[in-house]
Design an enzyme around this catalytic site. Structure first.
Site, PDB file in Angstrom:
ATOM      1  N   GLU A 107       0.808  -1.225   0.000  1.00  0.00           N
ATOM      2  CA  GLU A 107       0.000   0.000   0.000  1.00  0.00           C
ATOM      3  C   GLU A 107       0.837   1.269   0.000  1.00  0.00           C
ATOM      4  O   GLU A 107       0.411   2.307  -0.505  1.00  0.00           O
ATOM      5  CB  GLU A 107      -0.965   0.012   1.183  1.00  0.00           C
ATOM      6  CG  GLU A 107      -2.112  -0.991   1.068  1.00  0.00           C
ATOM      7  CD  GLU A 107      -1.761  -2.375   1.588  1.00  0.00           C
ATOM      8  OE1 GLU A 107      -0.570  -2.621   1.877  1.00  0.00           O
ATOM      9  OE2 GLU A 107      -2.685  -3.213   1.701  1.00  0.00           O
ATOM     10  N   PHE A 151     -11.859  -7.427  13.803  1.00  0.00           N
ATOM     11  CA  PHE A 151     -10.775  -7.865  12.936  1.00  0.00           C
ATOM     12  C   PHE A 151     -10.420  -6.749  11.947  1.00  0.00           C
ATOM     13  O   PHE A 151     -11.288  -6.192  11.289  1.00  0.00           O
ATOM     14  CB  PHE A 151     -11.208  -9.124  12.171  1.00  0.00           C
ATOM     15  CG  PHE A 151     -10.166  -9.593  11.185  1.00  0.00           C
ATOM     16  CD1 PHE A 151      -8.911 -10.006  11.610  1.00  0.00           C
ATOM     17  CD2 PHE A 151     -10.438  -9.615   9.820  1.00  0.00           C
ATOM     18  CE1 PHE A 151      -7.947 -10.415  10.710  1.00  0.00           C
ATOM     19  CE2 PHE A 151      -9.480 -10.025   8.902  1.00  0.00           C
ATOM     20  CZ  PHE A 151      -8.229 -10.430   9.353  1.00  0.00           C
ATOM     21  N   GLN A 152      -9.150  -6.437  11.848  1.00  0.00           N
ATOM     22  CA  GLN A 152      -8.620  -5.391  10.969  1.00  0.00           C
ATOM     23  C   GLN A 152      -9.235  -4.019  11.229  1.00  0.00           C
ATOM     24  O   GLN A 152      -9.420  -3.223  10.314  1.00  0.00           O
ATOM     25  CB  GLN A 152      -8.756  -5.786   9.497  1.00  0.00           C
ATOM     26  CG  GLN A 152      -7.906  -7.022   9.180  1.00  0.00           C
ATOM     27  CD  GLN A 152      -7.695  -7.269   7.708  1.00  0.00           C
ATOM     28  OE1 GLN A 152      -8.566  -6.982   6.905  1.00  0.00           O
ATOM     29  NE2 GLN A 152      -6.527  -7.804   7.356  1.00  0.00           N
ATOM     30  N   LYS A 179     -17.514  -0.404   6.056  1.00  0.00           N
ATOM     31  CA  LYS A 179     -17.945  -1.317   5.005  1.00  0.00           C
ATOM     32  C   LYS A 179     -19.444  -1.206   4.704  1.00  0.00           C
ATOM     33  O   LYS A 179     -19.867  -1.264   3.552  1.00  0.00           O
ATOM     34  CB  LYS A 179     -17.594  -2.755   5.395  1.00  0.00           C
ATOM     35  CG  LYS A 179     -17.856  -3.736   4.267  1.00  0.00           C
ATOM     36  CD  LYS A 179     -17.269  -5.107   4.544  1.00  0.00           C
ATOM     37  CE  LYS A 179     -17.486  -6.008   3.329  1.00  0.00           C
ATOM     38  NZ  LYS A 179     -16.953  -7.366   3.549  1.00  0.00           N
ATOM     39  N   MET A 190      24.517   7.973   3.146  1.00  0.00           N
ATOM     40  CA  MET A 190      24.308   9.197   3.915  1.00  0.00           C
ATOM     41  C   MET A 190      24.556   8.940   5.397  1.00  0.00           C
ATOM     42  O   MET A 190      25.094   9.791   6.107  1.00  0.00           O
ATOM     43  CB  MET A 190      22.895   9.733   3.670  1.00  0.00           C
ATOM     44  CG  MET A 190      22.660  11.113   4.219  1.00  0.00           C
ATOM     45  SD  MET A 190      23.863  12.311   3.621  1.00  0.00           S
ATOM     46  CE  MET A 190      22.958  13.068   2.289  1.00  0.00           C
TER      47      MET A 190
HETATM   48  C1  LIG Z   1      12.440   4.890   5.648  1.00  0.00           C
HETATM   49  C2  LIG Z   1      13.741   5.493   6.053  1.00  0.00           C
HETATM   50  N1  LIG Z   1      14.524   4.868   6.954  1.00  0.00           N
HETATM   51  C3  LIG Z   1      15.722   5.406   7.318  1.00  0.00           C
HETATM   52  C4  LIG Z   1      16.140   6.600   6.792  1.00  0.00           C
HETATM   53  C5  LIG Z   1      17.492   7.203   7.201  1.00  0.00           C
HETATM   54  N2  LIG Z   1      18.406   7.273   6.053  1.00  0.00           N
HETATM   55  C6  LIG Z   1      18.552   8.411   5.334  1.00  0.00           C
HETATM   56  S1  LIG Z   1      19.595   8.221   4.042  1.00  0.00           S
HETATM   57  C7  LIG Z   1      19.870   6.610   4.433  1.00  0.00           C
HETATM   58  C8  LIG Z   1      20.784   5.766   3.590  1.00  0.00           C
HETATM   59  C9  LIG Z   1      20.265   5.556   2.226  1.00  0.00           C
HETATM   60  O1  LIG Z   1      21.049   4.578   1.578  1.00  0.00           O
HETATM   61  P1  LIG Z   1      20.997   4.412   0.010  1.00  0.00           P
HETATM   62  O2  LIG Z   1      19.602   4.305  -0.443  1.00  0.00           O
HETATM   63  O3  LIG Z   1      21.900   3.291  -0.359  1.00  0.00           O
HETATM   64  O4  LIG Z   1      21.545   5.788  -0.514  1.00  0.00           O
HETATM   65  P2  LIG Z   1      23.020   6.425  -0.428  1.00  0.00           P
HETATM   66  O5  LIG Z   1      23.015   7.390   0.701  1.00  0.00           O
HETATM   67  O6  LIG Z   1      23.978   5.313  -0.228  1.00  0.00           O
HETATM   68  O7  LIG Z   1      23.172   7.115  -1.742  1.00  0.00           O
HETATM   69  C10 LIG Z   1      19.166   6.246   5.574  1.00  0.00           C
HETATM   70  C11 LIG Z   1      19.210   4.916   6.200  1.00  0.00           C
HETATM   71  C12 LIG Z   1      15.257   7.229   5.874  1.00  0.00           C
HETATM   72  N3  LIG Z   1      15.541   8.424   5.348  1.00  0.00           N
HETATM   73  N4  LIG Z   1      14.088   6.656   5.506  1.00  0.00           N
END
Ligand SMILES: Cc1ncc(C[n+]2csc(CCOP(=O)(O)OP(=O)(O)O)c2C)c(N)n1
Ligand SMILES: [Mg+2]
Lengths: 163, 573
Positions: free
Chosen positions: B51, B113-114, B163, B481
């Site tokens: 979703e 439920f749900q 529903k 990052m």
């Molecule tokens: C749903 C979610 N969980 C955690 C984060 C924290 N976070 C921000 S950037 C990142 C790393 C992203 O890794 P990748 O997609 O490989 O991109 P890169 O920075 O390596 O280019 C994380 C874990 C986030 N922004 N969103």
């Protein structure tokens, strides 16, 4: 600074929770909150007292206005206004305390609205400050229970809050 | 008089609202609605695999068109899976209507439920929400939901439908209202003329001006007005992450993005300006850096449709509440009639200074001798191969910042990214949402090997509906990052920022029937990318191996002023 905000909002299910949720979500504080339908049953009126620096209160007012259910918001403390709160206090009332409580209630123009051989319930209406003063005037060792409604407020004179 | 069930009314009302596509996933509480969907042709439903993806698809459609997208999910887990997507839209002021199933009215509150209290759970992340109390309310609620979602400062609206409200045997008269009137909701339509005059004085008399333009310019369709104003005045323009494309990125007057990873010249120009003309922005913490040190010599004009955004973080000298388009038009009128002319002498010196900053840093990145590709090079290549004209849908991480810095957007509504919430997993479904609505456009999902795995199941949806997006995966083998912050603040202790046991992405996408490519050398990049984009009717996943040690620069130094930046691993301002 303490502010009294009057809010007119649609009398819809969930509307109140949006107002209350806004305060917790944005870390605004609520000291008191009262709510009831108005003469127009499709509208509710909420009175909220809050304290904060001007910048925060400005944000609160703007955020309240932004809620889709909110029709109008005014800060009553910006003009002449009247505020009232109702309080009921239950005391242990035996021996000398019985007279003492009665006397103090009279001085504050309160009423004793429930009596048993061992207890009184005092009702008092006034500004929050007056209610506080009453509480301070009596010995707390006799105190059993307090309930306060929170503040309701209205502007003086011609000024009104309506749609 | 036409009698329809609640389910039929819902579909009909969406159709009457002009909707042709919705994105969703069925379940118990919405089965009546799905049955009504089955029996009509007006609305195409796209079945996602989670979703969250449905909400991002609807959201991306809205980002590209300005019109609300629609997602349909069931109660309980369907609704909670949609939450991240709703919050993503909310944080970026994106119009969206999310229809959630609910258990039958008589079971609400019984822990059925749900059952989840969707109105309650979504309350802080919606612009508004409705719960249907009678089937005949449905057309009116749909009309209001779109009106609220799309007008003023846009945002997501939830319609929770028990529903029994969609029961096929309970039929009522269908009337789709032509107009909406709500006494409690009246968004502003123009700015205060006195304020606009005051602001114009500041604007025209500025010696070191900068125009700071955000997502509000794009959402408010005010790009033409912005360009005309900036061009007539010859003032520099910086865009926020959400505002990229609002002013042409290749234009001489563009100083690029500002903020935490903004360009050197944008942040320097902001800091030294004497007048900031802010429009459709919110002085976000990722822009301002330390509030006390923010642009000490600047007077601030702040135009926004949402009064809560004004003077929230930075006090505006002249606040103007109003829609960007109408307000900028007023400025253009004043400019045409103005006897006072811009101080071209002062501006010549100002431009001289800005050009100096530009040559000093000018969006440079370090290329060392390593064989490894730099992620920035990949984005520059993408910009070249697509003529800067693609829809670029980004995930979240270093790759997102590189895309924002190095893809030069000349048109609005082409840069589709989760700016406010920073939702990893957004990019791929967003690209799908764009592609199904703009089948002839080049649509790229710029992602990382981390982010793509958050919604990778949608490869299946793409096979089912032939959605040939191009996935540009900057594979640095790490949550880059996070790793960057650990390098900077935690002595390179890379706690859980490695993606060990990565799948073979090429084989993985092939298993879904798509095309996979792995690119390891810069010399192969252009050819491979051109080949990928030439395959118009295939989804191509480009697994591009990039330098895992690269950091995003410039990077503002926490709690400093806008001008306080790290420029590389060894230099700072
Ligand atoms: C749903 C979610 N969980 C955690 C984060 C924290 N976070 C921000 S950037 C990142 C790393 C992203 O890794 P990748 O997609 O490989 O991109 P890169 O920075 O390596 O280019 C994380 C874990 C986030 N922004 N969103
Ligand atoms: Mg990565």
């Amino acid at each position: 600074m303490r502010h009294i905000l009057s809010v007119l909002l649609e009398n819809e299910p969930g509307a109140l929770s949006r107002v209350v949720g806004l305060f917790s979500q944005r870390n605004f504080n609520i000291e008191t909150l009262t709510v009831a339908a108005t003469d127009d049953p499709t509208l509710s009126r909420i009175t909220i007292t809050t304290t904060g620096v001007d910048k925060v209160v400005e944000q609160i007012t703007k955020q309240l206005n932004k809620l889709v259910d909110v029709v109008k918001v005014v800060d009553l403390t910006e003009g002449d206004h009247i505020e009232r709160e109702l309080m009921m206090v239950k005391y242990k009332a035996t021996g000398a305390a019985r007279d003492e409580i009665k006397r103090t209630a009279d001085i504050f123009r309160g009423q004793i609205i429930d009596i048993t051989p061992t207890t009184y319930v005092v009702q008092l209406v006034g500004s929050s400050k007056k209610l506080d003063a009453f509480m301070e005037a009596l010995d707390t060792s006799q105190l059993i229970e307090v309930v306060r409604t929170g503040v309701s407020g209205i502007a003086r004179g011609e000024k009104t809050l309506s749609v | 008089m036409e009698l329809l069930s609640g389910a039929e009314m819902l579909i009909r009302a969406l159709h009457d609202q002009g909707i042709t596509k919705i994105y969703g996933y069925p379940g118990g509480s919405v089965l009546h609605i799905y049955d009504a969907l089955f029996q009509q042709q007006d609305i195409q439903h796209i079945l996602v695999r989670h979703e969250q993806a449905a909400t991002h698809m609807a959201d991306a459609y809205a980002r590209a068109t300005g019109k609300a997208g629609v997602a349909l999910v069931t109660s309980g887990p369907g609704a909670t899976n949609a939450i991240t997507g709703i919050a993503t839209a909310y944080c970026d002021s994106i119009p969206m209507v999310v229809i959630t199933g609910q258990v039958p009215s008589h079971l609400i509150g019984e822990d059925a439920f749900q059952e989840t209290d969707m109105i309650g759970i979504s309350r802080p992340i919606v612009k508004h929400s409705f719960s249907v109390k009678h089937p005949s309310e449905i057309p009116g609620i749909v009309k209001k939901a779109f009106h609220i979602a799309e007008s003023g400062r846009p945002g997501p609206v939830v319609i929770d439908v028990p529903k029994d409200m969609t029961n096929p045997t309970d039929k009522f008269e269908y009337v789709f209202p032509k107009t909406v009137k709500m006494r409690s909701y009246n968004p502003v339509t123009k700015g205060h003329s006195g304020q606009i005059k005051k602001a114009f004085d500041l604007l025209i008399n500025a010696k070191r001006p900068i125009i700071y333009a955000g997502g509000g310019v794009i959402i408010g369709r005010a790009c033409d007005e912005l360009v005309e104003l900036a061009k007539t005045l010859n003032y520099p323009v910086t865009n926020t992450l959400m505002g990229l494309g609002g002013y042409p990125g290749t234009d001489r007057q563009s100083v690029g993005m500002l903020g935490m990873h903004g360009s050197y010249e944008a942040n320097m120009t902001m800091h030294h300006s004497d007048m900031i003309f802010a429009v459709g922005v919110r002085f976000d913490d990722r822009v301002t850096n330390g509030l006390e040190k923010f642009c000490p010599t600047a007077k601030i004009v702040h135009i926004d449709i949402d009064p809560t955004s004004i003077s929230k973080n930075i006090r505006a000298d002249v606040p103007i509440v109003g829609p960007a388009k109408a307000v900028l038009q007023e400025f253009l009128k004043l400019l045409k009639a103005s006897k006072v002319k811009p101080d071209t002498e002062a501006h010549k010196a100002w431009w001289h200074q800005i050009d100096d900053w530009r040559t000093r840093h000018g969006g440079r990145f370090l290329t060392d001798d390593s064989e490894l590709m730099k992620p920035q090079q990949v984005i520059q290549m993408l910009s070249k191969v697509t003529n800067g004209d693609a829809y670029v849908c980004s995930d979240v991480g270093q790759h997102q910042m590189f895309a924002a810095q190095y893809y030069k957007f000349n048109k609005p509504n082409r840069w589709i990214n989760s700016g406010g919430l920073g939702t990893m997993g957004f990019g791929f479904p967003a690209a799908m949402g764009i592609k199904v609505n703009f089948p002839d456009a080049d649509v790229a999902c710029v992602t990382g090997e981390g982010s793509i795995q958050m919604n990778i199941q949608e490869l299946s949806t793409c096979s089912q509906y032939d959605i040939p997006v191009k996935i540009i995966c900057l594979n640095n083998g790490s949550l880059g990052m996070v790793r960057q912050w650990q390098d900077m603040n935690y002595e390179s202790r890379h706690s859980h920022s490695y993606m060990e046991s990565l799948p073979d992405f090429v084989k993985l996408v092939e298993a879904y029937g798509h095309v996979g490519m792995r690119v390891e050398k810069y010399a192969d990049l252009e050819g491979a990318m051109r080949e990928a984009f030439a395959m118009k009717d295939r989804l191509v996943f480009m697994d591009i191996i990039v330098d895992p040690k690269e950091h995003v620069y410039p990077m503002q130094i926490p709690r400093g002023a806008m001008r306080d930046m790290l420029l590389s691993k060894t230099e700072r301002t």
